[in-house]
Design a protein around this motif. Sequence first.
Motif, mmCIF file in Angstrom:
data_model
loop_
_atom_site.group_PDB
_atom_site.id
_atom_site.type_symbol
_atom_site.label_atom_id
_atom_site.label_comp_id
_atom_site.label_asym_id
_atom_site.label_seq_id
_atom_site.Cartn_x
_atom_site.Cartn_y
_atom_site.Cartn_z
ATOM 1 N N CYS A 1 0.835 -1.217 0.000
ATOM 2 C CA CYS A 1 0.000 0.000 0.000
ATOM 3 C C CYS A 1 0.865 1.260 0.000
ATOM 4 O O CYS A 1 0.599 2.197 -0.767
ATOM 5 N N TRP A 2 1.881 1.291 0.859
ATOM 6 C CA TRP A 2 2.767 2.454 0.889
ATOM 7 C C TRP A 2 3.499 2.613 -0.442
ATOM 8 O O TRP A 2 3.718 3.733 -0.901
ATOM 9 N N PHE A 3 3.877 1.504 -1.073
ATOM 10 C CA PHE A 3 4.556 1.590 -2.364
ATOM 11 C C PHE A 3 3.670 2.313 -3.384
ATOM 12 O O PHE A 3 4.120 3.237 -4.067
ATOM 13 N N VAL B 1 4.528 5.941 -5.005
ATOM 14 C CA VAL B 1 4.688 6.089 -6.463
ATOM 15 C C VAL B 1 3.804 7.240 -6.958
ATOM 16 O O VAL B 1 4.249 8.071 -7.756
ATOM 17 N N VAL B 2 2.580 7.306 -6.468
ATOM 18 C CA VAL B 2 1.692 8.416 -6.844
ATOM 19 C C VAL B 2 2.279 9.736 -6.342
ATOM 20 O O VAL B 2 2.313 10.741 -7.077
ATOM 21 N N GLY C 1 18.866 12.443 -5.986
ATOM 22 C CA GLY C 1 17.518 11.996 -5.656
ATOM 23 C C GLY C 1 17.398 11.527 -4.225
ATOM 24 O O GLY C 1 16.425 11.845 -3.531
ATOM 25 N N VAL C 2 18.394 10.764 -3.769
ATOM 26 C CA VAL C 2 18.382 10.298 -2.374
ATOM 27 C C VAL C 2 18.414 11.505 -1.431
ATOM 28 O O VAL C 2 17.620 11.585 -0.486
ATOM 29 N N VAL D 1 11.833 4.537 -3.439
ATOM 30 C CA VAL D 1 10.910 4.852 -4.542
ATOM 31 C C VAL D 1 11.502 5.963 -5.409
ATOM 32 O O VAL D 1 11.417 5.910 -6.637
ATOM 33 N N VAL D 2 12.134 6.950 -4.779
ATOM 34 C CA VAL D 2 12.786 8.032 -5.544
ATOM 35 C C VAL D 2 13.899 7.445 -6.413
ATOM 36 O O VAL D 2 14.011 7.781 -7.598
#
Length: 192
Positions: free
Chosen positions: A14-16, A20-21, A89-90, A114-115
């Motif tokens: 769910c968190w993924f 992503v959104v 990004g990190v 995710v980033v």
Amino acid sequence: MSLPMLSLVVQVLCWFVVLVVFMSIIEHQVHSRLMHKKPLHFPFRNLAARQRIFTSHAVEHHRQYRKSFHDEPVPRGEDRGIRLNLWEGVLESLPGSLVLVCFSTTAAIMFPMVVCLHHWLWNQIHLEMHKPAGRAFAKWAAFKIVARHHFLHHRYPDKNFNVAFPVGDYIFGTVARPTDADWQAMRAEGIA
């Protein structure tokens, strides 16, 4: 699988999806507001780095790839204008993780991942679009969908700001609708 383990797997999945959104919204806003809008307000108007972001993308990148969507592959290092830096990004994800930790430690840990996934996919996709090297995924339907999405961005610079996860464009209503001439041009590019 035990109930606590199943709960953790569901939580991570769910968190993924949520992250992503969230990343798609961030990509959309950075691309539309920083890379396509001239800095007009103090203190950003005279900030050289801010001017460089706008110029390198909205002026140089779009000038080069509006006429021809792709050109020859280039050696690593000469592709700076069309790649995202994973380490940047990190670092850029850390403030988001600090906010997310208030809601979920799992989300705070996952966000930099995710980033990185976004940046890695973005680099692969964007490079194959503009500097085709015949990567295995270039024939996949999913790639052709995002390639058409990005192709239309170069035709309509105020639309289709997302590259890797094009959810933000649907959320903000910035999806370009292709004309017959656009479809013809995309067929000529091999992406329709």
